[in-house]
Design a protein around this motif. Structure first.
Motif, PDB file in Angstrom:
ATOM      1  N   UNK A   1      -6.288   8.996   7.918  1.00 51.72           N
ATOM      2  CA  UNK A   1      -6.085   8.103   6.766  1.00 51.72           C
ATOM      3  C   UNK A   1      -7.399   7.048   6.588  1.00 51.72           C
ATOM      4  N   UNK A   2      -7.333   6.794   5.353  1.00 54.99           N
ATOM      5  CA  UNK A   2      -8.631   6.020   4.729  1.00 54.99           C
ATOM      6  C   UNK A   2      -8.928   4.721   5.608  1.00 54.99           C
ATOM      7  N   UNK A   3     -10.368   4.425   5.978  1.00 58.12           N
ATOM      8  CA  UNK A   3     -10.706   3.461   6.877  1.00 58.12           C
ATOM      9  C   UNK A   3     -11.960   2.522   5.912  1.00 58.12           C
ATOM     10  N   UNK A   4     -11.689   1.384   6.177  1.00 53.68           N
ATOM     11  CA  UNK A   4     -12.711   0.245   5.823  1.00 53.68           C
ATOM     12  C   UNK A   4     -12.312   0.026   4.194  1.00 53.68           C
TER      13      UNK A   4
ATOM     14  N   UNK B   1      -9.358  -0.002  -0.157  1.00 53.11           N
ATOM     15  CA  UNK B   1      -8.020  -0.382   0.617  1.00 53.11           C
ATOM     16  C   UNK B   1      -7.953  -1.845   0.433  1.00 53.11           C
ATOM     17  N   UNK B   2      -6.787  -2.109  -0.029  1.00 51.80           N
ATOM     18  CA  UNK B   2      -6.387  -3.473  -0.074  1.00 51.80           C
ATOM     19  C   UNK B   2      -5.807  -4.080   1.296  1.00 51.80           C
ATOM     20  N   UNK B   3      -6.028  -5.501   1.527  1.00 51.03           N
ATOM     21  CA  UNK B   3      -5.387  -5.974   2.805  1.00 51.03           C
ATOM     22  C   UNK B   3      -4.078  -5.993   3.063  1.00 51.03           C
ATOM     23  N   UNK B   4      -3.572  -5.921   1.823  1.00 48.28           N
ATOM     24  CA  UNK B   4      -2.051  -5.943   1.711  1.00 48.28           C
ATOM     25  C   UNK B   4      -1.464  -4.675   2.140  1.00 48.28           C
ATOM     26  N   UNK B   5      -2.318  -3.655   2.166  1.00 47.23           N
ATOM     27  CA  UNK B   5      -1.795  -2.257   2.727  1.00 47.23           C
ATOM     28  C   UNK B   5      -2.141  -2.003   4.202  1.00 47.23           C
TER      29      UNK B   5
ATOM     30  N   UNK C   1      -4.142  -4.794   6.668  1.00 50.44           N
ATOM     31  CA  UNK C   1      -4.810  -5.771   6.904  1.00 50.44           C
ATOM     32  C   UNK C   1      -6.028  -5.701   7.522  1.00 50.44           C
ATOM     33  N   UNK C   2      -6.206  -4.907   8.489  1.00 48.39           N
ATOM     34  CA  UNK C   2      -7.699  -4.786   9.323  1.00 48.39           C
ATOM     35  C   UNK C   2      -8.374  -3.468   8.856  1.00 48.39           C
ATOM     36  N   UNK C   3      -8.016  -3.009   7.312  1.00 47.53           N
ATOM     37  CA  UNK C   3      -8.569  -1.869   7.090  1.00 47.53           C
ATOM     38  C   UNK C   3      -8.280  -0.605   7.865  1.00 47.53           C
TER      39      UNK C   3
END
Length: 221
Positions: free
Chosen positions: A143-146, A189-193, A195-197
Motif C-alpha cells: 500500500x502507498x506510504x507517506x 494520502x490523507x490522515x483521515x485514511x 493517520x500515520x500515513x
C-alpha cells in the motif's frame, strides 16, 4: 546492491518479542481448533494483523463465512513471515485462496533496496507455493506510504511493486494493486485514511474489502 543470497529479507528468522512468540503458539493452536479447515488465508504484517481489531467489523461482514484465518503479525518483514511459514503455521492447510501483503516493513524499518524486498516477497511466494500447492495466491501490491507521492518512502514502495508484480503468472499467483483507492486524485494520502500515513482507519478496511471483493469471489470459485 546486497547479495540476494545473503540478504536479510530471504533469511528466515524468528522475532524474540514475547508477544510475537505467544502469537505464534496461539496461531498454531487456532489452526488445530479449526481442524486445519481453512478456505481463505491472510498472510502479512500489521496491516493484515489489524483485521482482528481495527478491521474486525469488516472482517466479520466479508470473510467470517468463508472459513478464514489471519496470519498477520505487526512489524513483520519478509524474513519473519518466511520463518513462520517454515515453522508450522500453514502445515496441513489447504486454503482455496491465500492473500499476501508483505514488504512495507522491509522498506520502512531497514530502508533496504527494492530488489532485496522483492527477493523476500519471492521467497515467501515460493514457500507458499511449495507448502500449499493447490492454493491460489492473491499477491497484493504494498500500500502507498507517506503523505506525498514524491516522498522517498512512496517512491521506494512503488519501485518494490514494479518488481513484484512480475511474480504473478495469472495461473497460480495473481497480482492486485488497489493502492489508488487510498489516494486523492493528486496522489496524496490523507490522515483521515492513514493517520500515520501507513496504517488504515477502520473505515478504510471496508474500502480495502470492497476493492478486493470481486477478485476474491472469482478466485475462490
Amino acid at each position: 546492491m546486497t547479495d540476494l543470497k545473503k540478504a536479510l529479507s530471504v533469511t528466515p528468522v524468528a522475532r524474540t518479542e514475547p508477544w510475537w512468540q505467544e502469537r505464534h503458539l496461539q496461531k498454531l493452536d487456532e489452526k488445530k481448533a479449526f481442524n486445519d479447515d481453512v478456505d481463505l488465508l491472510f498472510l502479512g504484517d500489521s496491516i493484515t494483523h489489524s483485521w482482528e481489531d481495527t478491521g474486525a467489523a469488516t472482517w466479520n461482514k466479508y470473510y467470517a463465512h468463508l472459513k478464514p484465518m489471519n496470519l498477520g503479525y505487526s512489524g513483520d518483514c519478509t524474513e519473519h513471515l518466511l520463518w513462520r511459514l517454515q515453522n508450522g503455521e500453514i502445515d496441513n492447510l489447504a486454503p482455496k485462496l491465500t492473500v499476501i501483503l508483505i514488504g512495507t516493513n522491509n522498506a520502512g524499518h531497514r530502508v533496504e533496496s527494492p530488489e532485496d524486498t522483492a527477493a523476500g516477497v519471492k521467497a515467501v511466494l515460493d514457500e507458499v507455493r511449495s507448502r500449499l500447492p493447490n492454493s491460489k495466491i492473491l499477491l497484493l501490491a504494498t500500500f502507498p506510504r507517506s503523505k506525498s507521492k514524491n516522498a522517498p518512502m512512496r517512491k521506494r514502495v512503488n519501485a518494490i511493486n514494479d518488481l513484484v508484480q512480475h511474480f504473478a503468472d495469472n495461473k497460480n499467483v495473481f497480482w492486485l494493486n488497489i493502492g489508488q483507492v487510498f489516494l486523492t486524485e493528486d496522489g496524496t494520502v490523507l490522515d483521515t485514511v492513514m493517520p500515520d500515513f501507513l496504517h488504515l482507519t477502520s473505515e478504510q478496511y471496508q474500502v480495502w474489502a470492497e476493492a478486493m471483493q470481486s477478485t476474491i469471489t472469482r478466485l475462490m470459485r
